[in-house]
Design a protein around this motif. Structure first.
Motif, PDB file in Angstrom:
ATOM      1  N   ARG A 176      71.114  19.611   9.340  1.00 11.58           N
ATOM      2  CA  ARG A 176      70.733  20.109  10.944  1.00 11.58           C
ATOM      3  C   ARG A 176      72.236  20.323  11.094  1.00 11.58           C
ATOM      4  N   ASP A 177      73.277  20.171  10.584  1.00  7.03           N
ATOM      5  CA  ASP A 177      74.792  20.196  11.175  1.00  7.03           C
ATOM      6  C   ASP A 177      75.621  20.276  10.172  1.00  7.03           C
ATOM      7  N   GLU A 178      76.737  20.872  10.572  1.00  8.79           N
ATOM      8  CA  GLU A 178      77.684  20.673   9.171  1.00  8.79           C
ATOM      9  C   GLU A 178      78.001  19.360   8.719  1.00  8.79           C
ATOM     10  N   ILE A 179      77.970  18.301   9.521  1.00  5.33           N
ATOM     11  CA  ILE A 179      78.393  17.048   8.840  1.00  5.33           C
ATOM     12  C   ILE A 179      77.140  16.437   8.231  1.00  5.33           C
ATOM     13  N   GLY A 180      75.956  17.028   8.258  1.00  5.41           N
ATOM     14  CA  GLY A 180      74.888  16.798   7.107  1.00  5.41           C
ATOM     15  C   GLY A 180      75.014  17.504   5.980  1.00  5.41           C
ATOM     16  N   ALA A 181      75.891  18.732   5.994  1.00  5.06           N
ATOM     17  CA  ALA A 181      76.120  19.295   5.003  1.00  5.06           C
ATOM     18  C   ALA A 181      77.196  18.581   3.879  1.00  5.06           C
ATOM     19  N   TRP A 182      78.052  17.953   4.722  1.00  9.19           N
ATOM     20  CA  TRP A 182      79.419  17.201   4.132  1.00  9.19           C
ATOM     21  C   TRP A 182      78.469  15.830   3.521  1.00  9.19           C
ATOM     22  N   LEU A 183      77.615  15.370   4.059  1.00 10.28           N
ATOM     23  CA  LEU A 183      76.918  14.273   3.118  1.00 10.28           C
ATOM     24  C   LEU A 183      76.232  14.915   1.995  1.00 10.28           C
ATOM     25  N   LEU A 184      75.408  15.716   1.845  1.00 15.56           N
ATOM     26  CA  LEU A 184      74.737  16.358   0.787  1.00 15.56           C
ATOM     27  C   LEU A 184      75.798  16.698  -0.322  1.00 15.56           C
ATOM     28  N   ASP A 185      77.046  17.155   0.108  1.00 21.18           N
ATOM     29  CA  ASP A 185      78.094  17.853  -0.827  1.00 21.18           C
ATOM     30  C   ASP A 185      78.523  16.580  -1.372  1.00 21.18           C
ATOM     31  N   ALA A 186      78.586  15.369  -0.538  1.00 24.10           N
ATOM     32  CA  ALA A 186      79.179  14.098  -1.385  1.00 24.10           C
ATOM     33  C   ALA A 186      78.348  13.116  -1.857  1.00 24.10           C
ATOM     34  N   ARG A 187      77.194  13.506  -1.919  1.00 26.90           N
ATOM     35  CA  ARG A 187      76.117  12.533  -2.397  1.00 26.90           C
ATOM     36  C   ARG A 187      76.406  11.866  -3.832  1.00 26.90           C
ATOM     37  N   ASP A 188      77.040  12.761  -4.880  1.00 27.77           N
ATOM     38  CA  ASP A 188      77.317  12.114  -6.168  1.00 27.77           C
ATOM     39  C   ASP A 188      78.391  10.991  -5.980  1.00 27.77           C
ATOM     40  N   ALA A 189      79.029  10.859  -5.001  1.00 27.66           N
ATOM     41  CA  ALA A 189      80.172   9.944  -4.716  1.00 27.66           C
ATOM     42  C   ALA A 189      79.511   8.276  -4.800  1.00 27.66           C
ATOM     43  N   PHE A 190      78.005   8.376  -4.313  1.00 25.10           N
ATOM     44  CA  PHE A 190      77.137   7.257  -4.107  1.00 25.10           C
ATOM     45  C   PHE A 190      76.562   6.583  -5.414  1.00 25.10           C
ATOM     46  N   VAL A 191      76.616   7.682  -6.280  1.00 28.29           N
ATOM     47  CA  VAL A 191      75.770   7.465  -7.565  1.00 28.29           C
ATOM     48  C   VAL A 191      76.388   6.226  -8.715  1.00 28.29           C
ATOM     49  N   SER A 192      75.813   5.271  -9.263  1.00 29.09           N
ATOM     50  CA  SER A 192      76.502   4.307  -9.891  1.00 29.09           C
ATOM     51  C   SER A 192      75.324   3.809 -10.804  1.00 29.09           C
ATOM     52  N   SER A 193      75.547   2.852 -11.826  1.00 32.77           N
ATOM     53  CA  SER A 193      74.860   2.049 -12.512  1.00 32.77           C
ATOM     54  C   SER A 193      74.054   1.108 -11.467  1.00 32.77           C
ATOM     55  N   ALA A 380      84.007   8.196  -0.222  1.00 39.34           N
ATOM     56  CA  ALA A 380      83.377   7.889   0.909  1.00 39.34           C
ATOM     57  C   ALA A 380      83.912   7.591   1.879  1.00 39.34           C
ATOM     58  N   ASP A 381      85.001   6.849   1.667  1.00 41.62           N
ATOM     59  CA  ASP A 381      85.908   6.432   2.948  1.00 41.62           C
ATOM     60  C   ASP A 381      86.553   7.829   3.438  1.00 41.62           C
ATOM     61  N   ALA A 382      86.998   8.681   2.738  1.00 42.36           N
ATOM     62  CA  ALA A 382      87.452  10.012   3.289  1.00 42.36           C
ATOM     63  C   ALA A 382      86.238  10.896   3.890  1.00 42.36           C
ATOM     64  N   LEU A 383      85.123  10.648   3.438  1.00 41.55           N
ATOM     65  CA  LEU A 383      83.990  11.515   4.050  1.00 41.55           C
ATOM     66  C   LEU A 383      83.885  10.791   5.546  1.00 41.55           C
ATOM     67  N   LEU A 384      83.677   9.556   5.579  1.00 41.69           N
ATOM     68  CA  LEU A 384      83.467   8.886   6.969  1.00 41.69           C
ATOM     69  C   LEU A 384      84.690   9.406   7.843  1.00 41.69           C
ATOM     70  N   ARG A 385      85.902   9.209   7.395  1.00 41.79           N
ATOM     71  CA  ARG A 385      87.053   9.478   8.353  1.00 41.79           C
ATOM     72  C   ARG A 385      86.896  11.040   8.898  1.00 41.79           C
ATOM     73  N   ARG A 386      86.629  11.810   7.999  1.00 40.92           N
ATOM     74  CA  ARG A 386      86.348  13.307   8.204  1.00 40.92           C
ATOM     75  C   ARG A 386      85.255  13.300   9.337  1.00 40.92           C
ATOM     76  N   VAL A 387      84.376  12.896   9.135  1.00 45.66           N
ATOM     77  CA  VAL A 387      83.302  12.675  10.212  1.00 45.66           C
ATOM     78  C   VAL A 387      83.520  12.439  11.443  1.00 45.66           C
ATOM     79  N   ARG A 388      84.167  10.994  11.425  1.00 45.74           N
ATOM     80  CA  ARG A 388      84.732  10.798  12.627  1.00 45.74           C
ATOM     81  C   ARG A 388      85.882  11.773  13.486  1.00 45.74           C
TER      82      ARG A 388
END
Length: 433
Positions: A176-193, A380-388
């Motif tokens: 709904r916002d550019e910030i939301g698009a950033w979250l979707l673009d970075a979603r692979d960063a959260f995937v792990s075993s 993920a840390d860089a993403l949050l800083r960018r959002v803030r």
């Protein structure tokens, strides 16, 4: 000192919303068939229909009331309801990511399925700079829509929380916002075993608890049947009857009866906590068995909806670990199986057996997975800083929008005179220790 968004002096118990689960007291007398329901009856909100609310009343069942015929039972619930409503009204425009989830997103919906929404919102900059703690969740009154603050969502995703990862990867996810698009673009960063544990092993453990709860529910029905047919039975009588049929092991017969008696005590305490008994005692349980059985709602954990969703989580974990990617829409034979479980066509025991039969495949997927052992925390840390930084920039630039010049006013921290009793609470905790 307790800092609140506002004091309690302005709150009107007749005006605040009553979310599902709120304990309430009735303000009017009501006649239901040949039964009089007195003013002051205690219950819990379990549903809504426009401006009216469905209330599960102690020993009576579900009765519909208008909003002005109910008040929250406790002052703390007035405060919680007011805050939740105020946060929803103020911050709903600040949602940056939203998705339809649940059965409609998994391809398992029917005509009666609810439409559940989940998402992420951002806090306007002024909301993060004062003493008053801002909300980290937004929840609609009926509970069908819920949103997490950006940082909370990121932290949950790093833990491989199923609800958060599904929000990020479901087909219906929409920025709904550019910030939301950033979250979707970075979603692979959260995937792990870690998906193995948070999805697969978690679901298996919950299904085992479900099986135990199912056995306890069967005991509950027997206990209530015995009391309904023979009101003269005592606690010891019921405990002996229950011990005779319980499969639970015990060193001696006396121990079996003691275990059974403890279960009966837990039963009437639980029913009281659900608002179904007026007191936590055996006499109330016996009266409920004779008169109030129609108000007994099946335990939430035992509903087929929960069992089918746990099996779905195990299957999702297997596919994600094995293939390295996932499509959350269920298809083929698995879809037909899950629909059968959801509609109650499969008994719970059969569902448990199915889940346990999936364990070898889950273990094999864990061993062979190409997913990284840990999420990408620096990304993920860089993403949050960018959002803030982006939120601060919009505020300072007074850009149009809910995160800029059109942001709702930040809450002001004030002393809450309604919480003048923290010392008493501290003394009670000391006494309990």
């Amino acid at each position: 000192m307790e800092l609140r968004l506002r004091g309690l002096t302005h709150l009107d118990p007749l005006a605040v919303p009553l979310p599902h689960g709120t304990e309430v007291t009735t303000r009017v007398e009501r006649v239901l068939g040949d039964r009089r329901i007195p003013q002051g009856a205690i219950g819990r909100v379990v549903g809504s229909a426009g401006a009216e609310l469905d209330v599960m009343l102690v020993g009576i069942g579900v009765v519909r009331y208008s909003r002005d015929e109910l008040v929250p039972r406790k002052a703390g619930q007035v405060r919680h309801a007011e805050r939740r409503s105020a946060a929803w009204d103020a911050l709903r425009p600040a949602v940056v990511l939203e998705a339809v989830v649940g059965s409609r997103a998994w391809g398992l919906a029917n005509e009666g399925s609810d439409t559940d929404r989940r998402g992420v919102f951002a806090l306007p900059f002024p909301w993060t700079t004062g003493l008053a703690a801002p909300p980290t969740d937004l929840v609609s009154t009926d509970g069908s829509s819920s949103y997490w603050e950006v940082e909370k969502a990121i932290r949950q995703a790093l833990r491989a929380d199923p609800n958060t990862l599904e929000l990020l990867f479901v087909r219906t996810a929409e920025a709904r916002d550019e910030i939301g698009a950033w979250l979707l673009d970075a979603r692979d960063a959260f995937v792990s075993s870690a998906i193995y544990g948070s999805f697969g092993r978690y679901a298996l453990s919950q299904l085992k608890r479900l099986s135990q709860a199912h056995r306890l529910a069967q005991h509950r029905e027997r206990v209530l049947d015995w009391l309904a047919h023979d009101p003269s039975l005592s606690l010891d009588d019921i405990a002996r009857k229950l011990a005779a049929i319980s499969p639970r092991a015990a060193p001696t017969e006396a121990d079996r009866e003691l275990q059974a008696k403890e279960y009966i005590k837990q039963l009437y305490r639980s029913l009281h906590d659900q608002g179904l008994l007026p007191a936590r005692d055996f006499a109330s349980l016996a009266a409920f068995a004779r008169e109030g059985r129609t108000s007994l709602d099946p335990a939430r954990d035992l509903r087929p909806k929960n069992a089918y969703n746990l099996v779905r989580l195990i299957a999702t974990a297997i596919r994600w670990l094995r293939d390295g990617e996932v499509d959350l829409v269920v298809q083929g034979d698995l879809r037909e199986t899950l629909l059968a479980i959801k509609t109650g066509a499969w008994p719970l025991d059969r569902t448990i057996e199915l889940a346990e039969s999936m364990t070898p495949e889950l273990e094999a997927a864990r061993i062979a997975t190409k997913l990284p052992p840990h999420p990408d925390v620096p990304r993920a840390d860089a993403l949050l800083r960018r959002v803030r930084e982006e939120i601060a920039r919009r505020h300072l630039a007074a850009e149009p929008g809910p995160l800029g010049k059109d942001a709702p006013p930040a809450p002001i921290a004030v002393w809450d005179a309604g919480d003048a009793g923290p010392a008493r609470g501290s003394e009670e905790r000391k006494d309990e220790g």
